[in-house]
Design a protein around this motif. Structure first.
Motif, short mmCIF file in Angstrom:
data_model
loop_
_atom_site.label_atom_id
_atom_site.label_comp_id
_atom_site.label_asym_id
_atom_site.label_seq_id
_atom_site.Cartn_x
_atom_site.Cartn_y
_atom_site.Cartn_z
N MET A 1 0.85 -1.19 0.00
CA MET A 1 0.00 0.00 0.00
C MET A 1 0.89 1.25 0.00
O MET A 1 1.91 1.28 0.68
N PRO A 2 0.49 2.26 -0.77
CA PRO A 2 1.32 3.47 -0.86
C PRO A 2 1.29 4.30 0.42
O PRO A 2 0.32 4.25 1.19
N ASN A 3 2.35 5.08 0.61
CA ASN A 3 2.43 6.05 1.70
C ASN A 3 1.95 7.39 1.17
O ASN A 3 2.31 7.80 0.06
N TYR A 4 1.15 8.08 1.97
CA TYR A 4 0.64 9.40 1.62
C TYR A 4 1.10 10.40 2.67
O TYR A 4 0.87 10.21 3.86
N PHE A 5 1.75 11.48 2.23
CA PHE A 5 2.21 12.55 3.11
C PHE A 5 1.19 13.68 3.08
O PHE A 5 1.02 14.35 2.07
N ALA A 6 0.49 13.87 4.20
CA ALA A 6 -0.51 14.94 4.35
C ALA A 6 0.13 16.10 5.10
O ALA A 6 0.72 15.89 6.16
N TYR A 7 0.02 17.30 4.55
CA TYR A 7 0.60 18.48 5.19
C TYR A 7 -0.42 19.59 5.40
O TYR A 7 -0.15 20.57 6.06
N GLY A 8 -1.60 19.44 4.82
CA GLY A 8 -2.65 20.46 4.93
C GLY A 8 -3.84 19.94 5.70
O GLY A 8 -3.69 19.23 6.71
N SER A 9 -5.04 20.24 5.21
CA SER A 9 -6.25 19.86 5.94
C SER A 9 -6.44 18.35 6.03
O SER A 9 -7.18 17.88 6.90
N ASN A 10 -5.79 17.58 5.16
CA ASN A 10 -5.91 16.12 5.25
C ASN A 10 -5.20 15.56 6.48
O ASN A 10 -5.33 14.37 6.77
N MET A 11 -4.48 16.41 7.23
CA MET A 11 -3.95 15.96 8.52
C MET A 11 -5.06 15.84 9.56
O MET A 11 -4.88 15.14 10.55
#
Length: 154
Positions: A1-11
């Motif tokens: 499964m891929p890694n997703y880096f959230a830095y905005g509102s998806n945090m």
């Protein structure tokens, strides 16, 4: 499964849960060589929204999640990556994990950056700040985020 880096509102825990039910928090992570910017105006949110902008010597902190391919496709839709032209484009990045290791991840970057930044509103920034607290981003970075909040109240 891929890694997703959230830095905005998806945090925001509520937002990532709604958009990516498969998400599993891996760690707080740092994206070197970028700064947090608000280079896109969202008519839906009625404010500037988060972007990563290349900036040598700076970094953006965020939350690293594992997500399945189905949820990544949902994120593409939420981030407007499917539009023509796209609002955000999916980019491959390398982030530094809180334990010092390096991990590959997918994140989103604004394609057509505005010449001048748009101010985020308090509601949007609260999503980012809530995520920063929840996932334990460094206090100094949380202070940087709060300075954006001070600017948006003017």
């Amino acid at each position: 499964m891929p890694n997703y880096f959230a830095y905005g509102s998806n945090m925001s825990q509520d937002q990532i849960r709604a958009r990516c039910p498969s998400h599993k928090f891996i760690c707080a992570a740092e994206l070197p060589g970028y700064k947090l910017a608000f280079t896109r105006y969202s008519s839906k949110r009625e404010c500037g929204v988060a972007d990563i902008d290349p900036a040598p010597g700076q970094s953006v902190w965020g939350a690293l999640f594992e997500v399945n391919d189905e949820d990544l496709a949902k994120l593409d839709r939420h981030e407007g990556a499917h539009l023509s032209p796209p609002a955000y484009v999916r980019v491959q990045v390398q982030v530094a994990a809180s334990d010092g290791g390096s991990l590959d991840a997918i994140t989103y970057e604004v394609l057509d950056k505005a010449a001048a930044e748009h101010s985020p509103n308090v509601e949007y920034l609260s999503l980012i700040l809530d995520g920063a607290r929840k996932w334990g981003l460094p206090q100094a970075y949380q202070e940087t985020l709060r300075r954006f909040e001070d600017q948006s109240e003017r």
